[in-house]
Scaffold this active site. Structure first.
Site, PDB file in Angstrom:
ATOM      1  N   GLY A 147       9.951  -2.900   1.972  1.00  0.00           N
ATOM      2  CA  GLY A 147       9.873  -1.864   3.003  1.00  0.00           C
ATOM      3  C   GLY A 147       8.898  -2.189   4.121  1.00  0.00           C
ATOM      4  O   GLY A 147       8.559  -1.339   4.934  1.00  0.00           O
ATOM      5  N   LYS A 187      16.953   4.421  -3.501  1.00  0.00           N
ATOM      6  CA  LYS A 187      15.685   5.120  -3.775  1.00  0.00           C
ATOM      7  C   LYS A 187      15.885   6.632  -3.639  1.00  0.00           C
ATOM      8  O   LYS A 187      16.923   7.132  -4.062  1.00  0.00           O
ATOM      9  CB  LYS A 187      14.582   4.567  -2.862  1.00  0.00           C
ATOM     10  CG  LYS A 187      14.503   3.031  -2.962  1.00  0.00           C
ATOM     11  CD  LYS A 187      13.329   2.418  -2.296  1.00  0.00           C
ATOM     12  CE  LYS A 187      13.362   0.905  -2.492  1.00  0.00           C
ATOM     13  NZ  LYS A 187      12.221   0.227  -1.939  1.00  0.00           N
ATOM     14  N   ASN A 225      19.684  -0.352  -3.426  1.00  0.00           N
ATOM     15  CA  ASN A 225      18.815   0.626  -4.084  1.00  0.00           C
ATOM     16  C   ASN A 225      18.486   1.699  -3.054  1.00  0.00           C
ATOM     17  O   ASN A 225      17.685   1.476  -2.146  1.00  0.00           O
ATOM     18  CB  ASN A 225      17.538  -0.075  -4.585  1.00  0.00           C
ATOM     19  CG  ASN A 225      16.576   0.903  -5.227  1.00  0.00           C
ATOM     20  OD1 ASN A 225      16.904   2.079  -5.416  1.00  0.00           O
ATOM     21  ND2 ASN A 225      15.382   0.434  -5.552  1.00  0.00           N
ATOM     22  N   SER A 227      12.906  -6.464   2.024  1.00  0.00           N
ATOM     23  CA  SER A 227      13.287  -6.557   3.443  1.00  0.00           C
ATOM     24  C   SER A 227      14.469  -7.496   3.697  1.00  0.00           C
ATOM     25  O   SER A 227      14.497  -8.204   4.711  1.00  0.00           O
ATOM     26  CB  SER A 227      12.071  -6.945   4.303  1.00  0.00           C
ATOM     27  OG  SER A 227      11.048  -5.970   4.160  1.00  0.00           O
ATOM     28  N   GLU A 231      11.072  -9.127  -6.645  1.00  0.00           N
ATOM     29  CA  GLU A 231      10.756  -8.346  -5.449  1.00  0.00           C
ATOM     30  C   GLU A 231       9.253  -8.388  -5.209  1.00  0.00           C
ATOM     31  O   GLU A 231       8.502  -7.585  -5.793  1.00  0.00           O
ATOM     32  CB  GLU A 231      11.181  -6.886  -5.644  1.00  0.00           C
ATOM     33  CG  GLU A 231      12.668  -6.706  -5.869  1.00  0.00           C
ATOM     34  CD  GLU A 231      13.119  -5.297  -5.477  1.00  0.00           C
ATOM     35  OE1 GLU A 231      14.036  -5.204  -4.675  1.00  0.00           O
ATOM     36  OE2 GLU A 231      12.529  -4.315  -5.941  1.00  0.00           O
ATOM     37  N   HIS A 287      11.150  -1.292 -11.516  1.00  0.00           N
ATOM     38  CA  HIS A 287      10.911  -1.403 -10.071  1.00  0.00           C
ATOM     39  C   HIS A 287       9.419  -1.205  -9.793  1.00  0.00           C
ATOM     40  O   HIS A 287       8.774  -0.368 -10.434  1.00  0.00           O
ATOM     41  CB  HIS A 287      11.757  -0.372  -9.320  1.00  0.00           C
ATOM     42  CG  HIS A 287      11.780  -0.653  -7.844  1.00  0.00           C
ATOM     43  ND1 HIS A 287      10.732  -0.321  -7.021  1.00  0.00           N
ATOM     44  CD2 HIS A 287      12.700  -1.277  -7.075  1.00  0.00           C
ATOM     45  CE1 HIS A 287      11.020  -0.730  -5.791  1.00  0.00           C
ATOM     46  NE2 HIS A 287      12.207  -1.306  -5.792  1.00  0.00           N
ATOM     47  N   GLU A 336       7.894   0.303  -7.550  1.00  0.00           N
ATOM     48  CA  GLU A 336       7.499   1.677  -7.200  1.00  0.00           C
ATOM     49  C   GLU A 336       7.284   2.509  -8.461  1.00  0.00           C
ATOM     50  O   GLU A 336       6.399   3.354  -8.517  1.00  0.00           O
ATOM     51  CB  GLU A 336       8.563   2.303  -6.273  1.00  0.00           C
ATOM     52  CG  GLU A 336       8.455   1.717  -4.871  1.00  0.00           C
ATOM     53  CD  GLU A 336       9.761   1.664  -4.103  1.00  0.00           C
ATOM     54  OE1 GLU A 336      10.721   2.358  -4.477  1.00  0.00           O
ATOM     55  OE2 GLU A 336       9.806   0.903  -3.115  1.00  0.00           O
TER      56      GLU A 336
END
Ligand code: 13P
Length: 264
Positions: A185, A15, A13, A223, A179, A106, A108
């Site tokens: 991250g 992003k 991904n 990660s 996730e 996702h 985010e």
């Protein structure tokens, strides 16, 4: 109940990265690595989710490869078909551009862009109606984990979409990506044992919804790096990885894919 033999997925991904020039370098490097030490289609599904503007560049580069690498959209419109929806890209338009896979849910997008469960169901419905395969993301926040709610939150997120996925679509058109938000991250990962425990619960939850629960791929994301990929790949219910930061480097992404391919 654990997974039947599921061909693992390793999905990058990207992003909101990278620029066009870097995309070209990445796809060339990745192709070289695959030529030096091939990873067969049978041992691992490979896919990359670039930005919308890079989809066709990436798709064209992958079409020159000796093996399949899927190009994945990072999102899809909640609105169907075509119409006056400035800035949106529908599932039908993705299909028309031969994009067969899409990320939905996702964290985010859930946290920063207002994708709540009703919107996610609309997106999923459109994607499934267009025959796309959906990588549906779930995961708990740090506070939820610390309050002992991780399992409940994640199972609810799976349950949220149960009404719009037909029983036979679970195995054919849905991939789940667990996730944990606190691991995205941050350099922190769930331990392989923690990931396996939640994946097992997700599969148990799926078994209440579909007879195909043992065939649904459940990926871990957060990660994932070449250094820890083998541990995740060794878990029976971790059927691949959704990789953010480490996927921006072709070599790192290749080594993660190789770890999952070898575990298969
Ligand atoms: P990182 O691998 O950078 O933690 O990102 C994970 C992720 O969000 C993939 O979708």
């Amino acid at each position: 109940m654990s997974a039947l033999t599921i061909v693992p997925w390793v999905i990058g991904n990207w992003k909101m990265n990278p620029t066009g020039e870097n995309v070209q370098t990445w796809t060339e490097q990745f192709n070289q690595l695959l030529q030096q030490q091939p990873i067969s289609n049978e041992s691992c599904h490979l896919a990359v989710a670039p930005t919308f503007i890079a989809l066709s560049q990436v798709q064209h580069a992958f079409s020159q490869y000796n093996r399949t690498v899927h190009t994945v959209a990072q999102d899809v419109s909640r609105f169907p078909a075509t119409g006056a929806y400035t800035g949106e890209v529908s599932a039908d338009l993705l299909k028309d551009s031969h994009i067969q896979h899409v990320l939905i849910g996702h964290s985010e997008r859930r946290e920063l862009l207002g994708d709540h469960s009703e919107i996610l169901r609309a997106k999923l419905t459109n994607a499934l109606n267009a025959g796309l395969t959906v990588i549906y993301c779930v995961g708990e926040s740090l506070t939820q984990r610390e309050n002992g709610q991780a399992e409940q939150v994640v199972l609810q997120q799976v349950q949220d979409i149960a009404s719009v996925v037909a029983p036979d679509q679970w195995a054919s058109n849905i991939v789940i990506a667990y996730e944990p938000i606190w691991a995205i991250g941050t350099g922190k990962t769930a331990s392989a044992a923690d990931a396996q425990a939640i994946h097992e619960k997700i599969r148990e939850g799926l078994s209440q919804i579909t007879d195909s629960s043992a065939k649904v791929a459940i990926l871990y994301g957060g990660s994932v790096k070449p250094e820890n990929a083998k541990e995740f790949a060794a878990c029976p219910d971790v059927n691949g990885a959704l990789v953010g930061g480490a996927s921006l480097n072709a070599e790192s992404f290749y080594h993660i894919a190789a770890a999952f391919a070898q575990s298969n």
